[in-house]
Design a protein around this motif. Structure first.
Motif, PDB file in Angstrom:
ATOM      1  N   VAL A  92      33.879  43.934  26.112  1.00  0.00           N
ATOM      2  CA  VAL A  92      35.119  44.637  26.610  1.00  0.00           C
ATOM      3  C   VAL A  92      35.538  44.441  28.090  1.00  0.00           C
ATOM      4  O   VAL A  92      36.525  44.131  28.655  1.00  0.00           O
ATOM      5  N   CYS A  93      34.231  44.558  28.885  1.00  0.00           N
ATOM      6  CA  CYS A  93      34.542  44.565  30.254  1.00  0.00           C
ATOM      7  C   CYS A  93      35.266  43.218  30.891  1.00  0.00           C
ATOM      8  O   CYS A  93      35.903  42.985  31.513  1.00  0.00           O
ATOM      9  N   SER A  94      34.316  41.909  30.146  1.00  0.00           N
ATOM     10  CA  SER A  94      34.740  40.718  30.377  1.00  0.00           C
ATOM     11  C   SER A  94      36.238  40.637  29.893  1.00  0.00           C
ATOM     12  O   SER A  94      36.896  39.722  30.659  1.00  0.00           O
ATOM     13  N   PHE A  95      36.380  40.994  28.768  1.00  0.00           N
ATOM     14  CA  PHE A  95      37.952  40.876  28.554  1.00  0.00           C
ATOM     15  C   PHE A  95      39.027  41.364  29.449  1.00  0.00           C
ATOM     16  O   PHE A  95      39.940  40.811  29.739  1.00  0.00           O
ATOM     17  N   ILE A  96      38.784  42.608  29.694  1.00  0.00           N
ATOM     18  CA  ILE A  96      39.684  43.358  30.495  1.00  0.00           C
ATOM     19  C   ILE A  96      39.645  42.520  32.019  1.00  0.00           C
ATOM     20  O   ILE A  96      40.953  42.231  32.572  1.00  0.00           O
ATOM     21  N   GLN A  97      38.736  42.305  32.656  1.00  0.00           N
ATOM     22  CA  GLN A  97      38.705  41.605  33.864  1.00  0.00           C
ATOM     23  C   GLN A  97      39.069  40.392  33.790  1.00  0.00           C
ATOM     24  O   GLN A  97      39.860  39.914  34.717  1.00  0.00           O
ATOM     25  N   SER A  98      39.102  39.495  32.688  1.00  0.00           N
ATOM     26  CA  SER A  98      39.691  37.874  32.703  1.00  0.00           C
ATOM     27  C   SER A  98      41.204  38.210  32.477  1.00  0.00           C
ATOM     28  O   SER A  98      42.118  37.490  33.058  1.00  0.00           O
ATOM     29  N   ARG A  99      41.650  39.118  31.703  1.00  0.00           N
ATOM     30  CA  ARG A  99      43.171  39.400  31.513  1.00  0.00           C
ATOM     31  C   ARG A  99      43.753  39.739  32.770  1.00  0.00           C
ATOM     32  O   ARG A  99      45.056  39.505  33.012  1.00  0.00           O
ATOM     33  N   GLY A 100      42.991  40.563  33.740  1.00  0.00           N
ATOM     34  CA  GLY A 100      43.668  41.144  34.921  1.00  0.00           C
ATOM     35  C   GLY A 100      43.789  39.994  36.062  1.00  0.00           C
ATOM     36  O   GLY A 100      44.503  40.367  37.001  1.00  0.00           O
ATOM     37  N   ARG A 101      43.325  38.673  35.597  1.00  0.00           N
ATOM     38  CA  ARG A 101      43.555  37.599  36.595  1.00  0.00           C
ATOM     39  C   ARG A 101      44.943  36.952  36.412  1.00  0.00           C
ATOM     40  O   ARG A 101      45.441  36.478  37.428  1.00  0.00           O
ATOM     41  N   ALA A 102      45.756  37.370  35.311  1.00  0.00           N
ATOM     42  CA  ALA A 102      47.061  37.047  35.344  1.00  0.00           C
ATOM     43  C   ALA A 102      47.885  38.017  35.928  1.00  0.00           C
ATOM     44  O   ALA A 102      48.315  39.056  35.264  1.00  0.00           O
ATOM     45  N   ARG A 103      48.008  38.053  37.140  1.00  0.00           N
ATOM     46  CA  ARG A 103      48.985  38.956  38.146  1.00  0.00           C
ATOM     47  C   ARG A 103      50.498  38.706  38.050  1.00  0.00           C
ATOM     48  O   ARG A 103      51.166  39.463  38.310  1.00  0.00           O
ATOM     49  N   MET A 104      50.939  37.637  37.827  1.00  0.00           N
ATOM     50  CA  MET A 104      52.405  37.432  37.967  1.00  0.00           C
ATOM     51  C   MET A 104      53.155  38.236  36.826  1.00  0.00           C
ATOM     52  O   MET A 104      52.696  38.081  35.738  1.00  0.00           O
ATOM     53  N   GLN A 105      54.312  38.472  37.215  1.00  0.00           N
ATOM     54  CA  GLN A 105      55.333  39.200  36.351  1.00  0.00           C
ATOM     55  C   GLN A 105      55.667  38.006  35.075  1.00  0.00           C
ATOM     56  O   GLN A 105      55.792  36.898  35.406  1.00  0.00           O
TER      57      GLN A 105
END
Length: 280
Positions: A92-105
């Motif tokens: 789940v940590c990997s999931f959240i971290q990778s999802r957080g790379r999409a920063r643009m609105q």
């Protein structure tokens, strides 16, 4: 267009890079590069080379990065608008971290799952639920009143970046230093961490860090915080921390990643229409 494709194996990253660079030029000028750990045995890629690719990505010279978990943390690219998990997140940590790379609105986060793989689908649903729970709890805690520090130095000592309004203070400086050290080169036998000598009031950073030991004086209760804040200031001044006060270096993994089965061609068949839709 800024896209990061996360994979588990280096061989997958290399093949996807070659496939995308072969197919996409027929429709646009997008360029793809891969980033993986340093000692992966297939194609040597130094930490300097990795950082150069990240900088090209920021500037728009590279549009797509195919990466292993090396980029799940710390890559601060505000214009990244598409993240694709080619291989499912192992935690789940990997999931959240990778999802957080999409920063643009209005950015997109795409999860690819093999047809009929109910086990992986169930796991990803749990990851999504966990993310919602953590977000809800974070919002709840953010609304709670905070007790003031006993020492008002924590409110007074702040290092702020005018262009981004990012800041670090005495209370957050220790965490930022540990985050920076975690991005330094490491292997299975050595993990770079800061060392605090309370007897002399001196902060020692790993040898791979360009800073000299930092010695400070003052209130013994907050000496460590003061030293870490000073280290944050110096790291930003030499460019080791970005203007958003995050590490400007890429993690260098010193581990050999295994070969594995590829499903790259089926991935391209699924992904190509998506890219073509963006172009049109």
């Amino acid at each position: 267009m800024r896209c990061i494709i996360f994979v588990q194996r280096v061989i997958t990253a290399i093949v996807l890079q070659d496939l995308l660079n072969t197919l996409l030029p027929k429709y646009n000028s997008w360029k793809t590069k891969f980033i993986a750990g340093h000692n992966f045995g297939l194609q040597n890629q130094s930490r300097k080379k990795q950082n150069e690719i990240v900088e090209e990505f920021r500037m728009g010279l590279v549009n797509i990065i195919v990466a292993t978990s090396i980029l799940e943390e710390g890559l601060d690219v505000q214009s990244c608008n598409l993240v694709i998990r080619f291989d499912p997140s192992p935690t789940v940590c990997s999931f959240i971290q990778s999802r957080g790379r999409a920063r643009m609105q209005n950015s997109d986060y795409i999860l690819m799952v093999k047809s009929g793989d109910s086990v992986t689908c169930s796991r990803l649903e749990k990851y999504l639920a966990s993310g919602h729970i953590m977000r809800k709890e974070s919002l709840r805690h953010s609304s709670l009143p905070c007790d003031p520090f006993e020492d008002d130095q924590f409110d007074e000592e702040t290092y702020c970046i005018a262009s981004t309004e990012a800041f670090v203070n005495l209370s957050s400086s220790i965490g930022l230093i540990h985050l920076y050290c975690s991005r330094l080169p490491a292997d299975g036998y050595f993990k770079p961490t800061p060392r605090w000598d309370k007897e002399t009031g001196t902060l020692y950073l790993p040898k791979s860090c360009p800073l000299q030991p930092i010695r400070v004086e003052g209130d013994k209760k907050s000496l460590r915080n003061i030293a870490c804040l000073e280290a944050c200031k110096q790291l930003h001044k030499i460019g080791a921390l970005t203007d958003n006060l995050v590490p400007a270096i890429v993690i260098e993994l010193a581990e050999v990643e295994e070969f594995g089965n590829l499903h790259a061609y089926s991935f391209l068949l699924l992904l190509l229409p998506f890219f073509l839709n963006i172009i049109s």
